[in-house]
Design a protein around this motif. Structure first.
Motif, PDB file in Angstrom:
ATOM      1  N   LEU A  27      23.899  15.908  70.782  1.00 55.95           N
ATOM      2  CA  LEU A  27      24.536  17.278  70.438  1.00 55.95           C
ATOM      3  C   LEU A  27      24.808  17.249  68.946  1.00 55.95           C
ATOM      4  O   LEU A  27      24.772  18.435  68.431  1.00 55.95           O
ATOM      5  CB  LEU A  27      26.032  17.237  71.136  1.00 55.95           C
ATOM      6  N   LYS A  28      24.997  15.978  68.223  1.00 61.06           N
ATOM      7  CA  LYS A  28      25.157  16.299  66.851  1.00 61.06           C
ATOM      8  C   LYS A  28      23.705  16.950  66.208  1.00 61.06           C
ATOM      9  O   LYS A  28      24.073  17.643  65.172  1.00 61.06           O
ATOM     10  CB  LYS A  28      25.195  14.812  66.170  1.00 61.06           C
ATOM     11  N   HIS A  29      22.721  16.720  66.824  1.00 59.62           N
ATOM     12  CA  HIS A  29      21.568  17.382  66.112  1.00 59.62           C
ATOM     13  C   HIS A  29      21.502  18.992  66.721  1.00 59.62           C
ATOM     14  O   HIS A  29      20.488  19.559  66.192  1.00 59.62           O
ATOM     15  CB  HIS A  29      20.264  16.332  66.481  1.00 59.62           C
ATOM     16  N   LYS A  30      22.055  19.021  67.775  1.00 60.99           N
ATOM     17  CA  LYS A  30      21.953  20.628  68.370  1.00 60.99           C
ATOM     18  C   LYS A  30      22.812  21.473  67.828  1.00 60.99           C
ATOM     19  O   LYS A  30      22.675  22.900  67.826  1.00 60.99           O
ATOM     20  CB  LYS A  30      21.799  20.455  69.838  1.00 60.99           C
ATOM     21  N   VAL A  31      23.978  21.150  67.209  1.00 62.95           N
ATOM     22  CA  VAL A  31      24.980  21.811  66.787  1.00 62.95           C
ATOM     23  C   VAL A  31      24.591  22.615  65.543  1.00 62.95           C
ATOM     24  O   VAL A  31      24.074  21.677  64.502  1.00 62.95           O
ATOM     25  CB  VAL A  31      26.244  21.221  66.507  1.00 62.95           C
ATOM     26  N   LYS A  32      24.618  23.963  65.392  1.00 64.88           N
ATOM     27  CA  LYS A  32      24.179  24.576  64.327  1.00 64.88           C
ATOM     28  C   LYS A  32      24.583  26.008  64.404  1.00 64.88           C
ATOM     29  O   LYS A  32      25.102  26.607  65.440  1.00 64.88           O
ATOM     30  CB  LYS A  32      22.634  24.801  64.171  1.00 64.88           C
ATOM     31  N   PRO A  33      24.748  26.938  63.477  1.00 68.03           N
ATOM     32  CA  PRO A  33      25.240  28.385  63.571  1.00 68.03           C
ATOM     33  C   PRO A  33      24.427  28.982  64.480  1.00 68.03           C
ATOM     34  O   PRO A  33      23.265  28.900  64.538  1.00 68.03           O
ATOM     35  CB  PRO A  33      25.045  28.725  62.112  1.00 68.03           C
ATOM     36  N   GLY A  34      24.943  29.788  65.444  1.00 64.09           N
ATOM     37  CA  GLY A  34      24.171  30.839  66.483  1.00 64.09           C
ATOM     38  C   GLY A  34      24.104  30.105  67.718  1.00 64.09           C
ATOM     39  O   GLY A  34      23.946  30.913  68.719  1.00 64.09           O
ATOM     40  N   ILE A  35      24.425  28.754  67.944  1.00 67.09           N
ATOM     41  CA  ILE A  35      24.272  28.099  69.214  1.00 67.09           C
ATOM     42  C   ILE A  35      25.799  28.242  69.955  1.00 67.09           C
ATOM     43  O   ILE A  35      26.952  28.018  69.268  1.00 67.09           O
ATOM     44  CB  ILE A  35      24.008  26.549  69.183  1.00 67.09           C
ATOM     45  N   THR A  36      25.749  28.766  71.161  1.00 67.97           N
ATOM     46  CA  THR A  36      27.196  28.709  71.835  1.00 67.97           C
ATOM     47  C   THR A  36      27.546  27.307  72.438  1.00 67.97           C
ATOM     48  O   THR A  36      26.500  26.534  72.658  1.00 67.97           O
ATOM     49  CB  THR A  36      27.002  29.956  73.272  1.00 67.97           C
ATOM     50  N   THR A  37      28.796  27.393  72.939  1.00 69.37           N
ATOM     51  CA  THR A  37      29.301  26.176  73.369  1.00 69.37           C
ATOM     52  C   THR A  37      28.704  26.025  74.688  1.00 69.37           C
ATOM     53  O   THR A  37      28.555  24.695  75.182  1.00 69.37           O
ATOM     54  CB  THR A  37      30.791  26.006  73.385  1.00 69.37           C
ATOM     55  N   LEU A  38      28.537  27.037  75.332  1.00 64.32           N
ATOM     56  CA  LEU A  38      27.875  27.014  76.733  1.00 64.32           C
ATOM     57  C   LEU A  38      26.466  26.392  76.896  1.00 64.32           C
ATOM     58  O   LEU A  38      26.082  25.512  77.422  1.00 64.32           O
ATOM     59  CB  LEU A  38      27.778  28.096  77.408  1.00 64.32           C
ATOM     60  N   GLU A  39      25.705  26.643  75.726  1.00 64.97           N
ATOM     61  CA  GLU A  39      24.280  26.148  75.501  1.00 64.97           C
ATOM     62  C   GLU A  39      24.614  24.592  75.312  1.00 64.97           C
ATOM     63  O   GLU A  39      23.549  23.918  75.810  1.00 64.97           O
ATOM     64  CB  GLU A  39      23.563  26.840  74.394  1.00 64.97           C
ATOM     65  N   LEU A  40      25.151  24.480  74.425  1.00 65.50           N
ATOM     66  CA  LEU A  40      25.770  22.765  74.136  1.00 65.50           C
ATOM     67  C   LEU A  40      25.864  21.972  75.558  1.00 65.50           C
ATOM     68  O   LEU A  40      25.360  20.911  75.610  1.00 65.50           O
ATOM     69  CB  LEU A  40      26.711  22.561  73.131  1.00 65.50           C
ATOM     70  N   ASP A  41      26.766  22.878  76.157  1.00 64.14           N
ATOM     71  CA  ASP A  41      27.277  21.996  77.594  1.00 64.14           C
ATOM     72  C   ASP A  41      26.252  21.807  78.549  1.00 64.14           C
ATOM     73  O   ASP A  41      25.870  20.905  79.063  1.00 64.14           O
ATOM     74  CB  ASP A  41      28.218  23.016  78.470  1.00 64.14           C
ATOM     75  N   LYS A  42      25.051  22.961  78.558  1.00 63.59           N
ATOM     76  CA  LYS A  42      23.726  22.976  79.359  1.00 63.59           C
ATOM     77  C   LYS A  42      23.115  21.574  78.913  1.00 63.59           C
ATOM     78  O   LYS A  42      22.437  20.897  79.565  1.00 63.59           O
ATOM     79  CB  LYS A  42      23.039  24.109  79.113  1.00 63.59           C
ATOM     80  N   ILE A  43      22.887  21.404  77.741  1.00 65.40           N
ATOM     81  CA  ILE A  43      22.193  20.531  76.849  1.00 65.40           C
ATOM     82  C   ILE A  43      22.602  19.087  77.562  1.00 65.40           C
ATOM     83  O   ILE A  43      22.147  18.226  77.913  1.00 65.40           O
ATOM     84  CB  ILE A  43      21.985  20.593  75.393  1.00 65.40           C
TER      85      ILE A  43
END
Length: 89
Positions: A27-43
């Motif tokens: 997740l550290k590498h996926k967090v970026k401007p424009g991504i939702t917390t729901l997308e991070l949750d799915k990952i």
């Protein structure tokens, strides 16, 4: 009362901690401007399930409260704890 863990229980704890650490690195590498917390949750959920594990938070409830819908707690900016994944960017 102190509960002594068996070697097998300790191995399970070690394995779950390793998966948790790997999710955090992912997740550290996926967090970026424009991504939702729901997308991070799915990952995170996809990664956890791909390791034959279950997200500990998903479905958790206490004393009749609602079931927690996410696999991660995702707090943004000034939120302190237990942010529910959603469409926030």
């Amino acid at each position: 009362m102190i509960l002594i863990k068996s070697k097998k229980e300790i191995d399970y704890i070690r394995e779950s901690c390793l998966i948790t650490a790997e999710v955090l690195q992912l997740l550290k590498h996926k967090v970026k401007p424009g991504i939702t917390t729901l997308e991070l949750d799915k990952i995170a959920e996809d990664y956890i399930l791909s390791n034959n594990a279950q997200p500990a938070f998903k479905g958790y409830s206490q004393a009749g409260s609602f079931d927690f819908p996410g696999s991660i707690c995702s707090s943004i900016d000034d939120e302190v704890v237990h942010g529910i994944p959603g469409n926030r960017i």
